[in-house]
Design an enzyme around this catalytic site. Structure first.
Site, PDB file in Angstrom:
ATOM      1  N   GLY A   1      -2.774  33.371 -52.963  1.00 19.26           N
ATOM      2  CA  GLY A   1      -2.878  34.623 -52.218  1.00 19.26           C
ATOM      3  C   GLY A   1      -2.641  34.448 -50.739  1.00 19.26           C
ATOM      4  O   GLY A   1      -2.777  33.348 -50.195  1.00 19.26           O
TER       5      GLY A   1
ATOM      6  N   VAL B   1       9.178  20.853 -57.714  1.00 18.32           N
ATOM      7  CA  VAL B   1      10.307  20.652 -56.805  1.00 18.32           C
ATOM      8  C   VAL B   1      10.774  19.207 -56.757  1.00 18.32           C
ATOM      9  O   VAL B   1      11.807  18.912 -56.149  1.00 18.32           O
ATOM     10  CB  VAL B   1       9.993  21.147 -55.374  1.00 18.32           C
ATOM     11  CG1 VAL B   1       9.739  22.645 -55.367  1.00 18.32           C
ATOM     12  CG2 VAL B   1       8.819  20.374 -54.771  1.00 18.32           C
TER      13      VAL B   1
ATOM     14  N   ASN C   1       8.631  25.289 -48.459  1.00 18.93           N
ATOM     15  CA  ASN C   1       7.241  25.294 -48.038  1.00 18.93           C
ATOM     16  C   ASN C   1       6.349  24.405 -48.901  1.00 18.93           C
ATOM     17  O   ASN C   1       5.246  24.064 -48.498  1.00 18.93           O
ATOM     18  CB  ASN C   1       6.718  26.737 -48.070  1.00 18.93           C
ATOM     19  CG  ASN C   1       5.251  26.838 -47.750  1.00 18.93           C
ATOM     20  OD1 ASN C   1       4.820  26.573 -46.630  1.00 18.93           O
ATOM     21  ND2 ASN C   1       4.452  27.194 -48.742  1.00 18.93           N
TER      22      ASN C   1
ATOM     23  N   SER D   1       5.583  20.362 -39.057  1.00 16.63           N
ATOM     24  CA  SER D   1       4.225  20.218 -38.532  1.00 16.63           C
ATOM     25  C   SER D   1       4.264  19.533 -37.180  1.00 16.63           C
ATOM     26  O   SER D   1       5.038  18.595 -36.968  1.00 16.63           O
ATOM     27  CB  SER D   1       3.372  19.394 -39.499  1.00 16.63           C
ATOM     28  OG  SER D   1       2.111  19.085 -38.935  1.00 16.63           O
TER      29      SER D   1
ATOM     30  N   TYR E   1       1.598  11.933 -44.587  1.00 18.90           N
ATOM     31  CA  TYR E   1       1.922  13.321 -44.270  1.00 18.90           C
ATOM     32  C   TYR E   1       2.758  13.410 -42.992  1.00 18.90           C
ATOM     33  O   TYR E   1       3.780  14.110 -42.951  1.00 18.90           O
ATOM     34  CB  TYR E   1       0.638  14.125 -44.108  1.00 18.90           C
ATOM     35  CG  TYR E   1       0.860  15.582 -43.791  1.00 18.90           C
ATOM     36  CD1 TYR E   1       1.289  16.472 -44.772  1.00 18.90           C
ATOM     37  CD2 TYR E   1       0.649  16.080 -42.503  1.00 18.90           C
ATOM     38  CE1 TYR E   1       1.500  17.813 -44.484  1.00 18.90           C
ATOM     39  CE2 TYR E   1       0.862  17.413 -42.209  1.00 18.90           C
ATOM     40  CZ  TYR E   1       1.283  18.274 -43.193  1.00 18.90           C
ATOM     41  OH  TYR E   1       1.501  19.598 -42.906  1.00 18.90           O
TER      42      TYR E   1
ATOM     43  N   LEU F   1      -2.727  23.207 -36.782  1.00 25.07           N
ATOM     44  CA  LEU F   1      -3.778  23.579 -37.719  1.00 25.07           C
ATOM     45  C   LEU F   1      -3.871  25.094 -37.830  1.00 25.07           C
ATOM     46  O   LEU F   1      -3.920  25.810 -36.838  1.00 25.07           O
ATOM     47  CB  LEU F   1      -5.120  23.009 -37.252  1.00 25.07           C
ATOM     48  CG  LEU F   1      -6.289  23.171 -38.218  1.00 25.07           C
ATOM     49  CD1 LEU F   1      -6.035  22.398 -39.499  1.00 25.07           C
ATOM     50  CD2 LEU F   1      -7.575  22.697 -37.549  1.00 25.07           C
TER      51      LEU F   1
END
Length: 266
Positions: A27, A76, A102, A157, A170, A202
């Site tokens: 959501g 993916v 994404n 990021s 990451y 963030l």
């Protein structure tokens, strides 16, 4: 003076275009992908809502608001599954113009120092974030090229700029995503395809994990470091994403666009 209140835009910015958004099952208050899908739909795009888990609730919500959307369950990291996802866009809507990469793992994982970071965790983060972005671009690009135009937006990021410690996998993956963006922009530009990275820091949403509940002093510090000392919410990113997917940004490619209320200047 004319009555300007009666004037309306005759078209929305993405009318007639078809988009695929990966990592979009949850959501709007929980995941960026659902916010991105909603923002594109609101501007007229038909949207393939894709995720490794059931994305139908998000697609149904878009349809209830008058949009055109279908859900696709996709891993993916699997080339055949990604190719089927891209084919679904053409089957459902006749074309593919926009790809938003994404899908990711690792943005909300606990800090792990190098000595404790195992190869399996490294491989998983790289597989979804970097291999997945590559495979999705590979499937989308020839379909965009047939139309002579397309937009690929990879989600980046600012941790890549900081070299954030204890999240080596990451941060490294996001650095690879930017390199992929720039290489694709050079290669695909002659075919009319623009490729950019949209990055943030963030984000104040449940996907950020425990940071917004367990460490209020950290959040205060992060806010204070921004030129606009506020939280960044998922809704803050919908506008920049739509801009990068529209004809308004046709002169922009290969760029690292940061939307973090001024924490980082590029």
């Amino acid at each position: 003076m004319p009555d300007l209140s009666s004037l309306q835009r005759s078209t929305r910015r993405l009318d007639g275009l078809v988009a695929v958004v990966t990592g979009a099952a949850f959501g709007p208050k929980a995941a960026l992908g659902a916010v991105f899908a909603a923002a594109l739909s609101a501007e007229g795009a038909s949207v393939v809502v894709a995720d490794i888990v059931d994305a139908e609730p998000v697609a149904e919500a878009l349809r209830e608001k008058g949009g055109r959307a279908v859900a696709v369950t996709v891993d993916v990291t699997e080339e055949a599954a990604v190719e089927a996802m891209a084919a679904t866009a053409e089957t459902a809507f006749g074309r593919l113009d926009i790809l938003v990469n994404n899908a990711v793992v690792g943005s909300n994982i606990p800090p792990v120092p190098l000595a404790e970071l195992d190869v399996a965790a490294w491989d998983q983060v790289m597989a979804v974030g970097l291999r997945g972005s590559f495979l999705c671009a590979k499937a989308a690009a020839p379909r965009m090229a047939r139309n002579g135009w397309g937009k690929i937006v990879n989600i980046g990021s600012t941790t890549m700029q900081e070299g954030l410690p204890n999240r080596l996998h990451y941060v490294s993956m996001k650095g690879g995503v930017l390199a992929l963006t720039r290489a694709l922009a050079r290669e695909l530009g002659p075919q009319g395809i623009r490729v950019n990275t949209l990055a943030t820091g963030l984000i104040a949403n449940p996907a950020a994990g425990a940071a917004f509940t367990a460490k209020p002093e950290l959040i205060t510090k992060i806010r204070a470091a921004r030129a606009i000392p506020e939280d960044v919410t998922p809704d803050d990113l919908g506008g920049p994403l739509v801009f990068l997917c529209s004809h308004e940004s046709d002169a922009i490619t290969g760029q690292f666009i940061v939307a973090d209320k001024g924490a980082h200047f590029t």
